[in-house]
Write an enzyme that holds these catalytic residues in place. Sequence first.
Site, mmCIF file in Angstrom:
data_model
loop_
_atom_site.group_PDB
_atom_site.id
_atom_site.type_symbol
_atom_site.label_atom_id
_atom_site.label_comp_id
_atom_site.label_asym_id
_atom_site.label_seq_id
_atom_site.Cartn_x
_atom_site.Cartn_y
_atom_site.Cartn_z
ATOM 1 C CG HIS A 170 -1.941 -0.976 1.362
ATOM 2 N ND1 HIS A 170 -2.149 -1.755 2.485
ATOM 3 C CD2 HIS A 170 -2.903 -1.332 0.480
ATOM 4 C CE1 HIS A 170 -3.199 -2.546 2.291
ATOM 5 N NE2 HIS A 170 -3.662 -2.321 1.081
ATOM 6 C CB CYS A 271 -3.008 -2.213 9.021
ATOM 7 S SG CYS A 271 -1.818 -1.924 7.741
HETATM 8 N N1 GLY Z 1 -2.389 -9.144 4.951
HETATM 9 C C1 GLY Z 1 -2.809 -7.854 4.620
HETATM 10 C C2 GLY Z 1 -3.260 -7.786 3.219
HETATM 11 O O1 GLY Z 1 -2.616 -8.391 2.386
HETATM 12 O O2 GLY Z 1 -4.238 -7.191 2.877
#
Ligand code: GLY
Length: 282
Positions: A170, A271
């Site tokens: 991200h 997150c």
């Molecule tokens: N494990 C976090 C994702 O890949 O979205």
Amino acid sequence: MAGLMATFGRYTHAVVRGVPASLATEALRSCEAEVDLDRARQEHADYVEVVKRRLGLEVVELPADEALPDCVFVEDAAVVCGDTALITRPGAESRRGETEVIKGALKKLGLNIVEMTDERATLDGGDVLFTGQEFFVGLSKRTNQRGAEILADAFKDFAVSTVPVTDGLHLKSFCSMGGPGLILIGSSEHAQKALKIMQQMSDHRYDKLTLPDDLAANCIYMNLPDKGHVLLHSTRDMFPESFKVLEKLKDYLLIPVSNSEKMKVDGALTCCSVLINKKPNI
Ligand code: GLY
């Protein structure tokens, strides 16, 4: 908008979710690494304790769902700004079921809910950097142009610019806000390139703090009454060189948080919570 900027980093509530046992074996990940489930759960409990007891936020703790191995990473399911919550359409199909429970929790907190229903759109909250003045949206494996357009529609008071994410999961896998007008950025080539693009596209001037490790640049900034500038960041054990850089932030309450196990499945600090500044009247 001025009101929102004045309260940048001010939060009253956080939504978090438990760690399912399935995280260890089935959560999406970019590298193979054995996850210690007990340790992942302990680290997550410590994170929640910091937010709840040490920082005094009201925390809504949602139960884990074994059928959703990545459900602890609540940030990807919603983007909250002011009193609006955009419920996303996560890029990974296995994660789409995560949004329903988050939507319910945010609705209960009185937020205006906007849903991303367009089947052409994908967006993970981990790709969304809100600076207090504008949004940057990473175009990544998980987030596409249509997702960014829908975000722009949901938050019309703010400019939205897109940034290619050429490596990593991200946008916020290598950056985050470290305070009003301060971008924390990793030192890899792709992180630096993304920063340059953000600076070129913006009408605002940002200071930057470069950290040797990309993942250490994912921190949680808060500005809380009685506490001032607060930064939750990775521990010295995880990233000793980046730790030294962060230690130079003066007038901050610096809180190291262990995140070694969730990091093995590409989960960074931001997150694991959706942060909300709830007005008393909503
Ligand atoms: N494990 C976090 C994702 O890949 O979205």
